[in-house]
Design an enzyme around this catalytic site. Sequence first.
Site, short mmCIF file in Angstrom:
data_model
loop_
_atom_site.label_atom_id
_atom_site.label_comp_id
_atom_site.label_asym_id
_atom_site.label_seq_id
_atom_site.Cartn_x
_atom_site.Cartn_y
_atom_site.Cartn_z
N GLY A 168 0.84 -1.20 0.00
CA GLY A 168 0.00 0.00 0.00
C GLY A 168 0.87 1.24 0.00
O GLY A 168 1.87 1.30 0.72
N THR A 183 4.22 2.50 5.82
CA THR A 183 2.79 2.15 5.77
C THR A 183 2.04 3.10 6.70
O THR A 183 2.56 3.44 7.78
CB THR A 183 2.49 0.69 6.20
OG1 THR A 183 1.11 0.59 6.57
CG2 THR A 183 3.32 0.23 7.37
N ARG A 224 0.97 -5.11 -5.08
CA ARG A 224 1.18 -6.28 -4.23
C ARG A 224 1.32 -7.45 -5.20
O ARG A 224 0.35 -7.79 -5.87
CB ARG A 224 0.02 -6.46 -3.26
CG ARG A 224 -0.11 -5.32 -2.25
CD ARG A 224 -1.22 -5.60 -1.24
NE ARG A 224 -1.21 -4.63 -0.17
CZ ARG A 224 -2.07 -3.60 -0.09
NH1 ARG A 224 -2.99 -3.44 -0.98
NH2 ARG A 224 -1.99 -2.76 0.92
N ASP A 242 2.33 -0.40 11.57
CA ASP A 242 2.24 -1.72 12.21
C ASP A 242 3.41 -2.64 11.86
O ASP A 242 3.24 -3.85 11.75
CB ASP A 242 0.91 -2.39 11.84
CG ASP A 242 0.79 -2.67 10.34
OD1 ASP A 242 1.60 -2.13 9.56
OD2 ASP A 242 -0.11 -3.43 9.96
N ASP A 247 -0.30 2.40 8.44
CA ASP A 247 -0.80 1.66 9.61
C ASP A 247 0.16 1.67 10.80
O ASP A 247 -0.24 1.33 11.91
CB ASP A 247 -1.08 0.20 9.22
CG ASP A 247 -2.26 0.06 8.28
OD1 ASP A 247 -2.97 1.06 8.07
OD2 ASP A 247 -2.47 -1.05 7.76
N ASP A 292 5.94 -5.17 5.93
CA ASP A 292 6.48 -6.50 6.26
C ASP A 292 6.51 -7.45 5.06
O ASP A 292 7.48 -8.17 4.86
CB ASP A 292 5.56 -7.16 7.31
CG ASP A 292 5.95 -6.76 8.71
OD1 ASP A 292 7.02 -6.15 8.87
OD2 ASP A 292 5.17 -7.05 9.63
N ARG A 321 -6.38 -2.45 9.10
CA ARG A 321 -7.01 -3.77 9.08
C ARG A 321 -6.61 -4.59 10.28
O ARG A 321 -7.39 -5.31 10.86
CB ARG A 321 -6.58 -4.49 7.79
CG ARG A 321 -7.73 -5.12 7.09
CD ARG A 321 -7.39 -5.86 5.84
NE ARG A 321 -6.21 -5.46 5.12
CZ ARG A 321 -6.16 -5.31 3.80
NH1 ARG A 321 -7.25 -5.45 3.09
NH2 ARG A 321 -5.04 -5.02 3.20
O1 F6P Z 1 -1.55 0.18 3.47
C1 F6P Z 1 -2.27 -0.29 4.54
C2 F6P Z 1 -3.72 -0.20 4.25
O2 F6P Z 1 -4.07 1.12 3.91
C3 F6P Z 1 -4.62 -0.71 5.35
O3 F6P Z 1 -4.86 0.21 6.37
C4 F6P Z 1 -5.85 -1.09 4.59
O4 F6P Z 1 -6.57 -2.06 5.28
C5 F6P Z 1 -5.29 -1.62 3.31
O5 F6P Z 1 -4.04 -1.01 3.13
C6 F6P Z 1 -6.15 -1.35 2.11
O6 F6P Z 1 -5.56 -1.95 1.01
P1 F6P Z 1 -6.01 -1.72 -0.50
O7 F6P Z 1 -5.40 -0.45 -0.97
O8 F6P Z 1 -5.47 -2.89 -1.21
O9 F6P Z 1 -7.50 -1.62 -0.50
#
Ligand code: F6P
Length: 341
Positions: A20, A140, A81, A144, A142, A112, A186
């Site tokens: 992300g 990120t 990804r 995390d 998050d 990660d 998430r």
């Molecule tokens: O990058 C982390 C994040 O933004 C999370 O907080 C979220 O759940 C996820 O990515 C959303 O991913 P995508 O962009 O694939 O919908």
Amino acid sequence: MEETQTKRAIHRIGVLTSGGDAPGMNAAVRAVVRTAVGRGIECVGIRRGWNGLINSDFIHMDAGSVSHIIDKGGTMLYTARSEEFMEEAGRARALATCKLLGLDGIVAVGGDGTFRGALALSRQAAQSGQALQVVGIPATIDNDIGCSHYTIGFDTACNTAIECIDKLRDTMQSHERCSVVEVMGRHAGYLALYVGISVGATAVLIPEREVDFEQDIAEKIRRARLSGTTHYMVVVAEGAGSAVEIGKRIHQEIGIDPRVTVLGHIQRGGSPSARDRETASRMGYHAVMALTEGRGNRVIAIRDGQIADLEMEEALSMTKSFEMDRYEVLEALSRSGPGQM
Ligand code: F6P
């Protein structure tokens, strides 16, 4: 910083962003390119994350190619990804590109999953006698990543969410309503918690703490109402439940009619904050220095406010304990008086 690799000359490196996106990724790319070029190392930008290595999707980068990106959100290298890279065959294709390009090292900016991919690639390279060092930069929104107390993008995402919620609060206050706002996260509640404290939320729900609707939401709203507050702000991390469902339950069980807002991907965009630009710049610099000093397979983390250069496998096994003391602060401060939030 312990030396784990034999020092060998680095002539050309690749840089990529994966997973992300996060505000500040561009600042990290800029720092990697400028540090490398300044040391006579050629730099290749690999586009669309690991897929770029698999598909030979790259651009040559020089100091000028990263001008005017430090203030830009997103990532000029695009991101993805990559499923294919998770497979040995995909990584074999990626290694072929590394060989073709003559890459001695790769700096991967991401989370990660990005680092696990980097480590697998480096190991597969070693098995086939190819020397390829990787360095990870944590990014990120998050926050995390276990090995790093801070990840690029978190501060900007907090500020974006706060700005949105402050606006929501104006209209909630005027109509004496309850707002339920879903923020990203998430698996982690850092964003929800920091934002909740910063907007003076009535309640915050995070995945790290089991949600008891009666105690964590209903009682808090009732208590606020009794103390004279006429508008309420409930912040929900996406991993703690659906804001829509929580809104419905508030309606059914408390008899007020909340408005639900899912902030979504808006939190991932925007010009990076000073903290994210500065952190990303330092991380990018240290990532290249690690490579030039013979320390491959590293993660450039932030620990106790300082840059820490960690061995990648060890970094991936590290966990950080969630900051429950901040939750206590939130609880203490959400006991509002008349008319306050
Ligand atoms: O990058 C982390 C994040 O933004 C999370 O907080 C979220 O759940 C996820 O990515 C959303 O991913 P995508 O962009 O694939 O919908």
